[in-house]
Enzyme design. Structure first.
Site, short mmCIF file in Angstrom:
data_model
loop_
_atom_site.label_atom_id
_atom_site.label_comp_id
_atom_site.label_asym_id
_atom_site.label_seq_id
_atom_site.Cartn_x
_atom_site.Cartn_y
_atom_site.Cartn_z
N LYS A 1 0.82 -1.21 0.00
CA LYS A 1 0.00 0.00 0.00
C LYS A 1 0.86 1.27 0.00
O LYS A 1 0.44 2.31 -0.48
CB LYS A 1 -0.92 0.04 1.23
CG LYS A 1 -1.80 -1.19 1.45
CD LYS A 1 -2.95 -1.26 0.47
CE LYS A 1 -4.07 -2.20 0.89
NZ LYS A 1 -3.75 -3.64 0.89
C1 LIG Z 1 -4.41 -4.78 0.48
C2 LIG Z 1 -3.64 -6.04 0.48
C3 LIG Z 1 -3.89 -7.07 -0.46
C4 LIG Z 1 -5.02 -7.00 -1.45
O1 LIG Z 1 -4.86 -5.98 -2.40
P1 LIG Z 1 -6.11 -5.49 -3.26
O2 LIG Z 1 -5.59 -4.32 -4.02
O3 LIG Z 1 -7.17 -5.12 -2.28
O4 LIG Z 1 -6.52 -6.62 -4.12
C5 LIG Z 1 -3.07 -8.19 -0.45
N1 LIG Z 1 -2.07 -8.32 0.46
C6 LIG Z 1 -1.80 -7.36 1.37
C7 LIG Z 1 -0.70 -7.59 2.34
C8 LIG Z 1 -2.56 -6.19 1.42
O5 LIG Z 1 -2.28 -5.25 2.33
#
Ligand SMILES: *Cc1c(COP(=O)(O)O)cnc(C)c1O
Length: 465
Positions: free
Chosen positions: A112
């Site tokens: 993120k």
């Molecule tokens: C947010 C997240 C995901 C999923 O990503 P999306 O964009 O919602 O599909 C997978 N793994 C981790 C560690 C995350 O923080």
């Protein structure tokens, strides 16, 4: 570049407007009017370039005339200087054709950060120019809130309120949100589930007076500016592994379909991706949809990969719109059916889905087995989300001879209790994060009560004063 809503009844916006708006006024999601192209010779040239150089090439056409290129370069450079690896997103080889792309070297150890470090800077730039201040309210199942708290801390133009579910996130995840020590970051621990937090946020957005009074804005992955920066690492990894001459497949741990949608966008821009594989945990709405052509909600199951415990994959709407001839009337019908009966059918059934994606759901015992096996075969420790990606490659549908890249979405140290149970050893936090385990926490514990939360937000944010 202009942005249109998937539901066809909202104004067409510039990047700046889409950035500040988040969700379209008709309930839809914004998408670029058309996909900007990257030609094969440019992909060839990307090999050996820095991550920031690739990011500048990929993101630039999406911005329209938002910003002078020298300012843009400063923003990109500063965003990725917060990562603690020179490559920003290094590739690690697991076996002959199998690579892991580590997306977790940012300040909060999850992918993120890649989008949020860019988003916070571009938002601050735009708000300062406009002389405005906003309130960002975000619900988190663990990683988004921390990435946002880290990215927006100390900014003069933004107050951030994060709602997280009590007792359902790891101590490390919580402490990243609660130990910033900055007055513009407000962490609310809600007595309830992630869905309750999400519902509180949605209700605040539905209240137009409240929305106006506090100048509400959003940074979850319905915001187009969250998706764009993620397109970069698909190009970056592919170019470094022989693209465009060699076909590459990506396995993507998936929850809200944001990360994998960025891969789809990369393909639309001209990156030769052979296969995009959505890796789900036991919350298998996407694999079921891709198998059957029917999108159907079920109850959320709590797993050891909590950031993927999601049953409504918001960004799937963007893909549907693009794949169904960009016909907003079809989307409106499907979304009405989803809210009425919890399901809808994809136009042209599974064929249109399978042309673009494959998917599998990984059971908890397979996640654990994959983590243990990967350590013993290559000495590499996967976190439980990334392990879902590696496990999907082992399934027969994905066993071609091409180069395969698994996106590593979190550092294992973010889930110390879970990892300890699986590998029977302690995973240490990187040094720069050690402080969070002893720094003082600032957190407000609240009931799952809309009026209370709204009053709290009004009383603490500067945009309302
Ligand atoms: C947010 C997240 C995901 C999923 O990503 P999306 O964009 O919602 O599909 C997978 N793994 C981790 C560690 C995350 O923080």
């Amino acid at each position: 570049m202009r942005y249109i809503s998937t539901r066809g009844e909202a104004d067409t916006l510039s990047f700046e407007e889409a950035l500040l708006t988040g969700l379209a006024s008709d309930g839809g999601l914004y998408l670029p009017e058309k996909w900007p192209a990257v030609v094969p010779s440019e992909i060839l040239e990307m090999s050996g370039k820095s991550y920031s150089d690739v990011a500048m090439r990929i993101i630039w056409p999406y911005l329209g005339n938002l910003i002078p290129s020298a300012d843009f370069e400063k923003i990109i450079t500063a965003a990725y200087a917060t990562f603690d690896h020179d490559a920003v997103t290094p590739l690690v080889q697991l076996s002959k054709n199998e690579w892991v792309l580590e997306l977790f070297h940012g300040p909060t150890l999850a992918f993120k950060d890649i989008a949020m470090q860019f988003l916070s800077r571009i938002m601050e730039y735009v708000l300062v120019r406009r002389g405005e201040r906003v309130t960002i309210v975000v619900a988190t199942s663990g990683d988004t809130g921390g990435a946002a708290a880290e990215a927006f801390q100390g900014l003069d133009s933004v107050d951030l309120v994060v709602l997280f579910p009590a007792g359902r996130i790891s101590d490390v995840q919580r402490r990243i949100m609660t130990t910033s020590g900055k007055a513009n970051i407000h962490a609310l621990e809600v007595k309830g589930t992630f869905d309750d937090c999400q519902e509180l946020v949605k209700a605040m957005f539905r209240d137009s007076k409240f929305r106006h009074d506090v100048k509400l804005s959003g940074v979850n992955s319905i915001n187009w500016a969250r998706i764009v920066p993620q397109i970069t690492y698909y190009f970056y990894a592919a170019a470094n592994l022989g693209s465009p001459h060699r076909p590459i497949s990506f396995a993507v741990p998936t929850g809200n379909f944001g990360n994998i949608f960025a891969g789809y966008a990369a393909k639309k821009m001209g990156l030769p991706i052979k296969n995009l594989i959505a890796a789900s945990n036991e919350n298998d709405i996407l694999p079921r949809t891709i198998d059957t052509g029917v999108y159907e909600k079920r109850a959320v199951i709590a797993t050891i990969s909590p950031s993927m415990d999601i049953q409504v994959a918001s960004n799937f709407e963007r893909f549907l719109f693009d794949a169904q001839e960009r016909d907003a009337a079809i989307i409106r019908k499907q979304m009405a059916s989803l809210s009425k009966s919890g399901r809808f059918e994809v136009l042209n059934g599974p064929e249109v889905l399978q042309e673009n994606f494959s998917a599998s759901a990984v059971r908890e015992d397979e996640v654990i087995k994959t983590i243990r096996e990967t350590i013993s075969r290559s000495g590499y420790m996967l976190d439980p989300h990334t392990a879902c990606g590696v496990a999907t490659l082992a399934s027969h549908r994905c066993s071609g001879p091409e180069t395969k890249v698994v996106l590593a979405t979190a550092h294992p140290a973010k889930f110390p209790e879970t990892m300890h149970n699986i590998v029977a050893s302690t995973v240490n936090l990187p040094t720069r994060l050690e402080r969070i385990m002893t720094d003082e926490e600032h957190v407000e514990r609240v009931e799952n009560n809309l009026d209370y939360v709204k009053n709290y937000v009004r009383s603490c944010v500067r945009a309302a004063q």
